[in-house]
Design an enzyme around this catalytic site. Structure first.
Site, PDB file in Angstrom:
ATOM      1  N   ARG A   1      18.014  73.256  -8.605  1.00  0.00           N
ATOM      2  CA  ARG A   1      17.321  72.954  -7.485  1.00  0.00           C
ATOM      3  C   ARG A   1      18.268  73.839  -6.271  1.00  0.00           C
ATOM      4  O   ARG A   1      17.385  74.487  -5.393  1.00  0.00           O
ATOM      5  CB  ARG A   1      17.248  71.462  -7.028  1.00  0.00           C
ATOM      6  CG  ARG A   1      18.535  70.819  -6.610  1.00  0.00           C
ATOM      7  CD  ARG A   1      18.461  69.582  -6.606  1.00  0.00           C
ATOM      8  NE  ARG A   1      18.520  69.007  -7.969  1.00  0.00           N
ATOM      9  CZ  ARG A   1      18.162  67.787  -8.214  1.00  0.00           C
ATOM     10  NH1 ARG A   1      17.943  66.657  -7.304  1.00  0.00           N
ATOM     11  NH2 ARG A   1      17.957  67.267  -9.528  1.00  0.00           N
TER      12      ARG A   1
ATOM     13  N   ASP B   1      23.571  75.836 -19.116  1.00  0.00           N
ATOM     14  CA  ASP B   1      24.208  74.874 -17.994  1.00  0.00           C
ATOM     15  C   ASP B   1      25.193  73.954 -18.703  1.00  0.00           C
ATOM     16  O   ASP B   1      24.929  73.207 -19.599  1.00  0.00           O
ATOM     17  CB  ASP B   1      22.904  74.228 -17.648  1.00  0.00           C
ATOM     18  CG  ASP B   1      23.281  73.121 -16.646  1.00  0.00           C
ATOM     19  OD1 ASP B   1      24.467  73.407 -16.043  1.00  0.00           O
ATOM     20  OD2 ASP B   1      22.531  72.434 -16.243  1.00  0.00           O
TER      21      ASP B   1
ATOM     22  N   LYS C   1      13.000  78.944 -12.742  1.00  0.00           N
ATOM     23  CA  LYS C   1      14.474  78.763 -13.022  1.00  0.00           C
ATOM     24  C   LYS C   1      14.903  79.375 -13.930  1.00  0.00           C
ATOM     25  O   LYS C   1      14.578  79.151 -15.194  1.00  0.00           O
ATOM     26  CB  LYS C   1      14.753  77.025 -12.865  1.00  0.00           C
ATOM     27  CG  LYS C   1      16.205  76.906 -13.096  1.00  0.00           C
ATOM     28  CD  LYS C   1      16.103  75.361 -13.665  1.00  0.00           C
ATOM     29  CE  LYS C   1      17.499  74.735 -14.026  1.00  0.00           C
ATOM     30  NZ  LYS C   1      17.483  73.371 -14.397  1.00  0.00           N
TER      31      LYS C   1
ATOM     32  N   GLU D   1      22.127  71.903 -10.573  1.00  0.00           N
ATOM     33  CA  GLU D   1      22.330  73.311  -9.883  1.00  0.00           C
ATOM     34  C   GLU D   1      20.867  74.023  -9.812  1.00  0.00           C
ATOM     35  O   GLU D   1      20.858  74.834  -9.021  1.00  0.00           O
ATOM     36  CB  GLU D   1      23.219  73.893 -10.761  1.00  0.00           C
ATOM     37  CG  GLU D   1      22.598  74.725 -11.957  1.00  0.00           C
ATOM     38  CD  GLU D   1      22.084  73.688 -12.958  1.00  0.00           C
ATOM     39  OE1 GLU D   1      21.128  73.958 -13.896  1.00  0.00           O
ATOM     40  OE2 GLU D   1      22.540  72.413 -13.090  1.00  0.00           O
TER      41      GLU D   1
ATOM     42  N   ASP E   1      25.924  69.483 -11.815  1.00  0.00           N
ATOM     43  CA  ASP E   1      25.022  69.413 -12.761  1.00  0.00           C
ATOM     44  C   ASP E   1      23.487  69.431 -12.220  1.00  0.00           C
ATOM     45  O   ASP E   1      22.501  69.693 -12.977  1.00  0.00           O
ATOM     46  CB  ASP E   1      25.237  68.503 -13.898  1.00  0.00           C
ATOM     47  CG  ASP E   1      24.422  68.725 -15.006  1.00  0.00           C
ATOM     48  OD1 ASP E   1      24.164  70.028 -15.451  1.00  0.00           O
ATOM     49  OD2 ASP E   1      24.338  67.882 -15.789  1.00  0.00           O
TER      50      ASP E   1
ATOM     51  N   ASP F   1      17.595  75.981 -20.613  1.00  0.00           N
ATOM     52  CA  ASP F   1      17.507  75.791 -19.255  1.00  0.00           C
ATOM     53  C   ASP F   1      16.787  76.914 -18.213  1.00  0.00           C
ATOM     54  O   ASP F   1      16.692  76.899 -17.289  1.00  0.00           O
ATOM     55  CB  ASP F   1      18.811  75.481 -18.441  1.00  0.00           C
ATOM     56  CG  ASP F   1      18.926  74.383 -17.585  1.00  0.00           C
ATOM     57  OD1 ASP F   1      17.639  73.634 -17.403  1.00  0.00           O
ATOM     58  OD2 ASP F   1      19.782  74.357 -16.687  1.00  0.00           O
TER      59      ASP F   1
ATOM     60  N   LYS G   1      28.704  68.385 -18.871  1.00  0.00           N
ATOM     61  CA  LYS G   1      28.018  67.635 -19.549  1.00  0.00           C
ATOM     62  C   LYS G   1      28.691  67.184 -20.688  1.00  0.00           C
ATOM     63  O   LYS G   1      29.599  67.881 -21.345  1.00  0.00           O
ATOM     64  CB  LYS G   1      26.551  68.397 -20.096  1.00  0.00           C
ATOM     65  CG  LYS G   1      25.764  68.766 -18.990  1.00  0.00           C
ATOM     66  CD  LYS G   1      24.826  69.810 -19.430  1.00  0.00           C
ATOM     67  CE  LYS G   1      23.662  70.159 -18.598  1.00  0.00           C
ATOM     68  NZ  LYS G   1      22.725  69.085 -18.084  1.00  0.00           N
TER      69      LYS G   1
END
Length: 464
Positions: free
Chosen positions: A317, A236, A231, A315, A313, A254, A243
């Protein structure tokens, strides 16, 4: 700072031919038995040295010069295998060797190498520290390779997003491929749509730097196919479901899954393992603009499954789903994905113990054995079938954010499993990629997790 390349830092290791001073690494029991250098023992006794874990006592010679160092390991039965990392910060500059230790010389050297890590890209570098001679009976190549890989993962995670966006991550990716003569392919921006990576495009399209899929191929055709997927969300914000500020502070990490996958790939290529290696990294920034994907949207994935967006949030996956579908099309023997995917994993197991998910019982056993053998902690979590109902959506095949707040790491893994073909062996790691406190073998900051155990498993399965 210019875009990140590979940070070239001085080696923490001294040549074997180097004139070096001894380190007597001893437990409390060793001190009581007194089975080491008698002069050092006498000095330890007179100085009140009790071999407490991580304690250091410099020993003088009769002429007032430095003769060596005593290093405490604490209780013999509870000794931290990586306590030797403290030596990299505690010893004076100069060359040293391990004279005596109940911990193997190879483990002490590995801990020293990892403990010597410093991230100094934005500050004046500290003066040169001590160096350690790797013992003659240790595998120096394995130790130096592992230290380099851990440092790479830490560097990438520690680099802030203004210098480690999708553009810079691609630069590092291509540089690593060039170093090992690997082939690469990059699909960027709107080309993701024509190449059928719609969810990678949707997540990253609002950012200034275009989303992309990075692909690397290395190894021998006909060898077992191993695919690593990481990933690469370089920052993010949470998207439109933004967030809070406190939750955004560490979001440069991230892309920790991508960082760890690249570090693992480097180890595999450097060791020349007998695999047909493929590395896939969806590199995006989950940002906010007029083109951002929205709560309530329904996206169609590469596999054809539709996904209802119940939280922008969640995202990671989404980008992984397209990459995993693509990975399965090559019918590999094994897919490993790594991602900083859920806060639920941290709630369940804390920052130091990444969960992994697989239905392959043989693989699960091998990972657990290697985890213990190389002291690289991880914990198997279940792909609990009754929770699959939670991943279903009202108007689409799947939801990216199940309601209820329970078992978030498990339901995220079950979501990813829907994009894996049944005949493919697959393991998913939900890592934190960050150490919130200093440890003997590493400072606060970006961290490599599970890659040493994974390399141990892969090298046993596919030796060079």
């Amino acid at each position: 700072m210019p875009p990140y390349q590979f940070i070239e830092r001085p080696s923490p290791f001294a040549p074997m031919s180097s004139a070096s001073l001894p380190v007597w690494a001893i437990s409390r029991a060793d001190l009581e038995r007194g089975q080491f250098d008698k002069t050092a023992l006498a000095w330890a006794t007179s100085a009140g040295f009790n071999a407490a874990e991580g304690s250091l006592l410099l020993a003088p010679s009769r002429h007032g010069k430095l003769a060596g160092a005593l290093f405490g390991l604490g209780d013999e039965t509870e000794c931290n295998p990586f306590i030797g990392g403290k030596l990299a910060r505690a010893l004076p500059a100069g060359d040293w060797h391990i004279e005596t230790s109940p911990i193997s010389g190879a483990v002490m050297a590995l801990a020293f190498g990892m403990g010597a890590y410093r991230y100094e890209s934005y500050r004046k570098p500290a003066p040169a520290g001590p160096r350690l001679v790797i013992p003659a009976d240790a595998d120096a190549d394995t130790i130096t390779r592992t230290v380099a890989a851990v440092s790479l993962a830490r560097d990438l995670v520690n680099t802030p997003a203004n210098d480690m966006g999708p553009d810079a991550l691609e630069t590092v990716f291509l540089a690593l491929a060039k170093r090992y003569k690997a082939k690469t392919k990059v699909v960027t921006g709107d080309a993701l749509l024509s190449a059928n990576f719609p969810m990678i495009h949707a997540v990253g399209r609002a950012a200034e730097q275009a989303p992309r899929l990075l692909e690397m191929r290395w190894g021998k055709k006909g060898a077992p196919k191993l695919t690593l997927v990481g990933k690469g969300v370089c920052f993010d914000t949470g998207g439109l479901d933004i967030k809070p500020a406190s939750s955004m502070l560490l979001m440069k990490k991230d892309m920790g899954g991508a960082a760890n996958v690249l570090a693992l790939a480097m180890m595999i290529m450097d060791a020349g393992l007998a695999v047909d290696l493929r590395v896939l990294i969806p590199a995006v920034e989950n940002s906010i603009s007029a083109s951002a994907f929205r709560p309530g949207d329904v996206l169609t994935s590469r596999k054809g499954l539709t996904v209802q967006i119940d939280n922008t949030d969640a995202e990671g996956r989404l980008v992984l789903a397209d990459a995993l579908s693509y990975a399965c099309e090559d019918k590999p023997a094994l897919i490993v994905d790594m991602a900083t995917l859920t806060g639920a994993a941290r709630v369940a197991l804390g920052p130091d113990l990444p969960p992994f998910y697989t239905d392959d019982e043989t693989l699960a056993g091998s990972l657990s054995e290697s985890s213990r053998a190389v002291a690289d902690p991880m914990w198997r979590m279940p792909l609990y079938k009754p929770y699959e109902a939670d991943v279903k959506a009202r108007i689409a095949d799947l939801t990216n954010a199940p309601s209820g707040g329970f078992a978030g790491s498990i339901t995220a893994a079950l979501f990813l499993k829907r994009f894996i073909e049944p005949e493919v062996s697959w393991v998913h790691f939900d890592i934190f990629a960050w150490s919130p406190k200093e440890r003997p073998h590493g400072p606060v900051g970006g961290e490599a997790q599970a890659i040493r155990a994974l390399f141990d498993v892969v090298s046993q399965r596919y030796p060079a």
